[in-house]
Scaffold this active site. Structure first.
Site, PDB file in Angstrom:
ATOM      1  CG  HIS B  74     -12.812   0.550  33.856  1.00 54.58           C
ATOM      2  ND1 HIS B  74     -14.027   0.641  34.191  1.00 54.58           N
ATOM      3  CD2 HIS B  74     -12.948  -0.463  32.551  1.00 54.58           C
ATOM      4  CE1 HIS B  74     -15.044  -0.020  33.369  1.00 54.58           C
ATOM      5  NE2 HIS B  74     -14.233  -0.345  32.359  1.00 54.58           N
ATOM      6  CG  HIS B 311      -9.550  -2.192  30.373  1.00 54.59           C
ATOM      7  ND1 HIS B 311      -9.150  -1.115  29.623  1.00 54.59           N
ATOM      8  CD2 HIS B 311     -11.007  -2.401  30.204  1.00 54.59           C
ATOM      9  CE1 HIS B 311     -10.366  -0.344  29.285  1.00 54.59           C
ATOM     10  NE2 HIS B 311     -11.407  -1.202  29.546  1.00 54.59           N
ATOM     11  CD  GLU B 459     -22.106  15.056   9.212  1.00 54.39           C
ATOM     12  OE1 GLU B 459     -21.183  14.059   9.776  1.00 54.39           O
ATOM     13  OE2 GLU B 459     -22.318  15.483   8.288  1.00 54.39           O
ATOM     14  CG  HIS B 522     -29.445  13.123   1.158  1.00 54.18           C
ATOM     15  ND1 HIS B 522     -28.652  11.736   0.830  1.00 54.18           N
ATOM     16  CD2 HIS B 522     -28.493  14.083   1.357  1.00 54.18           C
ATOM     17  CE1 HIS B 522     -27.410  12.393   0.701  1.00 54.18           C
ATOM     18  NE2 HIS B 522     -27.060  13.595   0.758  1.00 54.18           N
TER      19      HIS B 522
END
Lengths: 710, 710
Positions: B74, B311, B459, B522
């Site tokens: 890149h 890129h 999280e 869950h």
């Protein structure tokens, strides 16, 4: 918010459960409730504040009583959100309780899914057959329609499964995408057959999760004006007051994301502000709307409101009694007075009228635009057009082998013209994933009718959005794509696809160390295993052209379970006997000996050719060999015992599997005596052929493993 | 940004590669570069703009040439970000190339890790021994120090492994957390021995990923004033111009998150604005800073700048020649002129002086504050205090059995006083995960010295932040927690722990359908399998007290690999012979017969008691039985063949494993003849005992499976 301040607010609020402004509302306010309401279907009647409060308290006590009976659950959110939910369901939303799947209904998503009793209370009170009072009493019990979190596949009236925070608001974005797409594709200046809103209630937790920002950024970019999210700003999460970890300016963030933002400061009693905010949100047609609604969690509970104690635990007998006294609610457990039912179930009449009106519109549309009507009807039926699979090409060994990501591009572009519901895109990797449908433009503001979706670098949001697109129930078949490794970013959304029984197609390219130089951060190792372990997920790793066609055939045909297709960066040959039909059986013989083989080679995807070449080596040495292509474990496991014995006879214990992934799980197929050639460590940065050599995934390695068994 | 406008900007920029404002800067500006620079260590000399441009072009061409030679990589980001990186590394940052691990260095994170050649070019030019010109020439090759993405474990000078977008900025937040914590804990009014900045370069991709918002929200909440992120606003991502999917106001979003925000409009040539912005950022001490730096991707390339072509692909020979001509760079491939080396390697002298100064400060601190100095030295040595493991309690069968999440709480609180580096918390589930260390307060603005961290419902950001805390290299042992199911939200960060070789402790509670009423959203099913499949991750599921102690012992001792501990919601007995030492071996016999057993029962965690009880049933029926507790597959697999044979003798083919999770992988241990009792579907919402019964994970089920083998 300081906790001392919050507690004071709580005390004030519970001290005056009756709203400040009583009495019937002026007619002007009444009209503002539903500015886009149709001319024919009667707008919802605005009840007296006193009557509304009785309904709101009925919602609260159904939730309180059900959680008490279940001995677990979340009463706080239903108690705090009952007022806004009343305004949504009784004064705003268009739906038919007796036909929960009516196409043109407004969609409602409870992103804060732990508050499920709020949704069940509404479904019951508003007359949905799916939730009786007995169902309410079975809250969180085996086989009930009222599980701990809302499940779309269990309870008609629940649009999407929520619970993992942040997923719901993203599903809502997907629902709004579907509506915008179908509206621009099918509506005519004189006939709006697709025309509904998507409402969502989200909490602090949803707003803390990064996934919600991903989808909200896209919703703002797309200008989804018919998406209206109500943010239950109650200042409480499980750890306590949100000020311990969440002090950002949520409203300013949404404004930065391109949303129209409002604030209702008293979401507990100020119904007029709620109505006005919703009306304003509907009036802004070029932006999604966030209405921050400040509420009191556990409203009405004298001792637990505004504390995390009321978030996720029953109130208990004593506090329930105190709350009944405080809110002057005289009815015993699970009893709903008739006047409340009367008010709430007016939605049945209203819904039937709305649907009848729409049916008439549709009939007129069919008469005037028969061709479009036929396409529309076919699409929303959810049935696949007859013979669609014939569009998939087939290949022979003479065809030059390409990378399976290239075959994937061919399949997508072959199916796009015959599958009017196919729609999707990549998380900013379209040129690498090869996921553009060349005959279509981009789904963008102003071109919602197009079918290539640009998700940006937002894998998790992408997954949850496409779930919403399926759950719109209008025949859209979405695909989405990224590098296989980045399923790690979107795993929860993919699991929600599997759990919610929605047939999303996950196009995952660069499926092994064959990716090469980008190195171990980009090389999946354990990912095939991790999706094979996931319930209700089809994990397919096809080899060459025919199996990629087969993978697409399986994925499109399975409308009740998602499919993840792992695709190579590098090319591979079209080996003899590879077939689409073989993929449907999960594993099948592509090369065989006469009589019982001495050894069976198995492989998937880009390594199948190693298995094949190794078989040829051993064959030349006089061994009887079989080669099994094994693109999908789940489908193989579903075959009959006889079929399985025909592919992998128990008597043949010399088995070698090769796959550029981890070994976990292969022992089920290779047995205790078998060998696996793969990689159980992280990869490395180097050209792909070097990596295969260094990690020992070579013809020589496969041959040696087999010979060691003789 | 409109693409037509962008292209115009591109043309202008490449037409005037020389900066507008040449000449030496006034002394005032020079001083502003490093307002907190120490008195003794000389500040970096500010070179003439002409000289700086030569250095910047040297950076660019090293990157261009290396990518060309590797035939992949890149170049665009290094070409665009070279100016800001020059200002950071040559005028701003404090580091010693000859001692890359010097404790008090400023940390640098390239969150946009695909631009790795930028970092390698800097390491080489600034005199780090880890990256020679030969290493540059080996970019992306096997066994080089210059892999496709930066890897902390391969290349001294690289602080963190980056590549998966958004991880790096979150790691940077973790580095800043570590600095803030240690600074408040150890610094004295007259002695700042912990005092450095954390700099990060992030791109559009990092900002689209939700994980970055999670960590940025926390950084704003915590007011991490010494975190400075430079946002490379180049308007290009892989799919093209970012306006196809990313039109939000990033600056306003960061302001909403509580950051100090600035904009350098010309990041290509306006060095003075870059300097001023960094100085301003340092002057704001109570907020993290975002500096949006608008750059031209592929700056200098006449035909590819400002396009996605630059890129992620080599410029190629022709465009490289055109770029050399355009930037008037006369040197051949991989040649760096002496004047550039002279300027860049002044960092070696500067770094040595800065470190010498710090050494003197530390010596003075040791003299004046011997007790604190001893603790500091011990902590940053990374060595665990002798005898720490003695703090872990042991249990006997007489001790009432608790849930392992409760034992986990006991272990955390037992270890906290003896492990000065232990620090962590939960993603808003502290009361459920039981992760508070009771003797400490919260890490918050003003109380950075405390050790309980409140991550909010974030999280993924949590996982990446704790990775940064470890990679600060100062002896911090972080733990973080949520429900086991929500590892799906943070899987990429957990994989980065494993890949980066950092010993994070993942405390994951509610590890099965034993969670009960919250239902299938869950309830983990495939999660044990999915982490067992992950390289370098220790997945432990302990049974009762002694094994939870053992799990903690393993987790703390393993500073080079992360450990995930799966812990139950529900209680279980302290069976005889459960031991901490057994956990260290992965699997071990807890009940045995004399002679070769007829059948072996295996189990983990909360189901081990079913295995044990089933063994007792068969024993009463005269069978010779063995029970194996199997808390950790990875550790068992590392044992000697002899040990493994002693636990699971090949001769015994009657084997039954029980675990409330999916079957995947168990066949390796139960063999083709064995049985597994578990769950391969999603769970459901009901009380836990009902679920165990309905899904057949019962004593009866285990007994029947065993009897069927006789």
């Amino acid at each position: 918010m300081q906790s001392t301040m919050s507690m004071r607010t709580a005390r004030q609020a519970v001290a005056r459960p009756a709203p400040a402004r009583a009495g019937v509302l002026p007619s002007k306010a009444r009209r503002s409730v539903a500015p886009r309401a149709s001319a024919a279907a009667a707008p919802a009647k605005v009840e007296s504040v006193e009557q509304i409060m009785r309904c709101v308290n009925a919602i609260r006590f159904i939730a309180i009583d059900a959680v008490n009976k279940a001995k677990s659950g979340h009463p706080g959110l239903p108690m705090g959100c009952a007022p806004m939910t009343y305004v949504l369901w009784n004064e705003t939303m268009k739906y038919n309780p007796k036909d929960p799947k009516w196409f043109n209904r407004d969609r409602f998503v409870l992103s804060a899914g732990h508050g499920s009793m709020l949704q069940y209370a509404m479904l019951h009170l508003c007359g949905f057959d799916s939730v009786s009072m007995d169902d309410i009493k079975s809250f969180r019990q085996w086989d009930s329609t009222t599980p701990g979190h809302p499940e779309n596949f269990l309870t008609p009236g629940v649009e999407v499964t929520t619970g993992p925070l942040g997923q719901g608001i993203c599903n809502a974005v997907g629902l709004a995408v579907a509506e915008a797409h179908l509206a621009q594709r099918f509506n005519k200046p004189d006939a709006k057959i697709v025309d509904h809103y998507t409402y969502c209630i989200m909490g602090d937790g949803c707003n803390m999760e990064g996934i919600s920002t991903e989808a909200a950024s896209l919703a703002g970019h797309w200008g989804l004006g018919k998406l209206i999210a109500l943010y239950d700003d109650n200042g409480i999460s499980i750890d306590g007051h949100t000020d311990i970890s969440f002090t950002e300016d949520v409203s300013a963030r949404y404004a930065a994301l391109g949303w129209h933002v409002q604030h209702v400061k008293d979401g507990n009693t100020d119904f007029e502000s709620l109505r006005k905010a919703i009306a304003n949100a509907k009036a802004v047609t070029d932006k999604p709307s966030l209405i921050k609604v400040t509420t009191l969690i556990g409203y009405g509970s004298p001792n637990k409101a505004d504390t995390h104690d009321v978030h996720g635990a029953p109130l208990g007998a004593e506090e329930t009694a105190a709350t009944r006294a405080n809110l002057k609610w005289e009815y015993p457990e699970f009893e709903v007075p008739k006047d409340v039912y009367d008010v709430m179930r007016s939605s049945v009449t209203r819904g039937a009228a709305a649907q009848a009106e729409w049916n008439a519109s549709l009939a007129a549309y069919k008469a005037k635009y028969p061709k479009e009507a036929e396409e529309f009807t076919q699409l929303v039926s959810g049935k696949l057009p007859a013979g669609w699979e014939k569009a998939l090409p087939t290949y022979t060994p003479e065809d030059k082998g390409l990378a399976t990501r290239q075959y994937s591009q061919i399949m997508l572009n072959a199916l796009a013209p015959v599958l009017p519901g196919l729609m999707g895109g990549s998380a900013d990797l379209a040129p690498s994933n090869l996921t553009l449908m060349k005959m279509f433009g981009d789904f963008q503001k102003g071109t919602y009718n197009e079918r290539n979706v640009r998700f940006g670098v937002r894998e998790h949001g992408m997954g949850a959005i496409v779930n919403g697109m399926v759950l719109h129930g209008s025949g859209i078949i979405p695909y989405c794509a990224t590098f296989f490794i980045f399923t790690d970013y979107m795993r929860s959304a993919m699991r929600m696809s599997a759990l919610s029984e929605v047939g999303v197609l996950y196009v995952m390219t660069h499926d092994s160390i064959g990716l090469g130089e980008d190195g171990p951060t980009h090389q999946p190792i354990e990912h095939l295993a991790s999706f094979r372990a996931m319930p209700n997920m089809l994990m397919i790793r096809p080899a060459a052209g025919n199996e990629t066609a087969g993978a697409y055939k399986v994925a499109i045909a399975n409308r009740k379970r998602p499919t993840t297709i792992a695709l190579s960066r590098q090319g591979m040959p079209n080996l003899p006997n590879l077939s689409s039909e073989g993929v449907e059986k999960g594993a099948y013989v592509i090369k065989d000996s006469s009589g019982t083989p001495d050894v069976i080679f198995m492989g998937t995807g880009s390594e199948l050719e190693l298995a094949y070449a190794a078989a040829e080596v051993l064959e030349k040495e006089g061994k009887k060999v079989r080669v099994v292509s094994f693109p999908c474990w789940e489908l193989y496991d579903e075959q009959s015992a006889a079929y399985k014995e025909s592919v992998l006879p128990k008597a043949v214990t010399r088995r070698v599997a090769v796959e550029a992934g981890c070994s976990q799980g292969w022992h089920k197929y290779i047995g205790t005596e078998g060998a696996f050639i793969g990689i159980d460590t992280f990869g490395a940065s180097a050209p792909a052929p070097v990596l295969y050599e260094k990690f020992g995934i070579t013809l020589d390695g496969v041959v040696k493993a087999a010979k060691a068994m003789f």
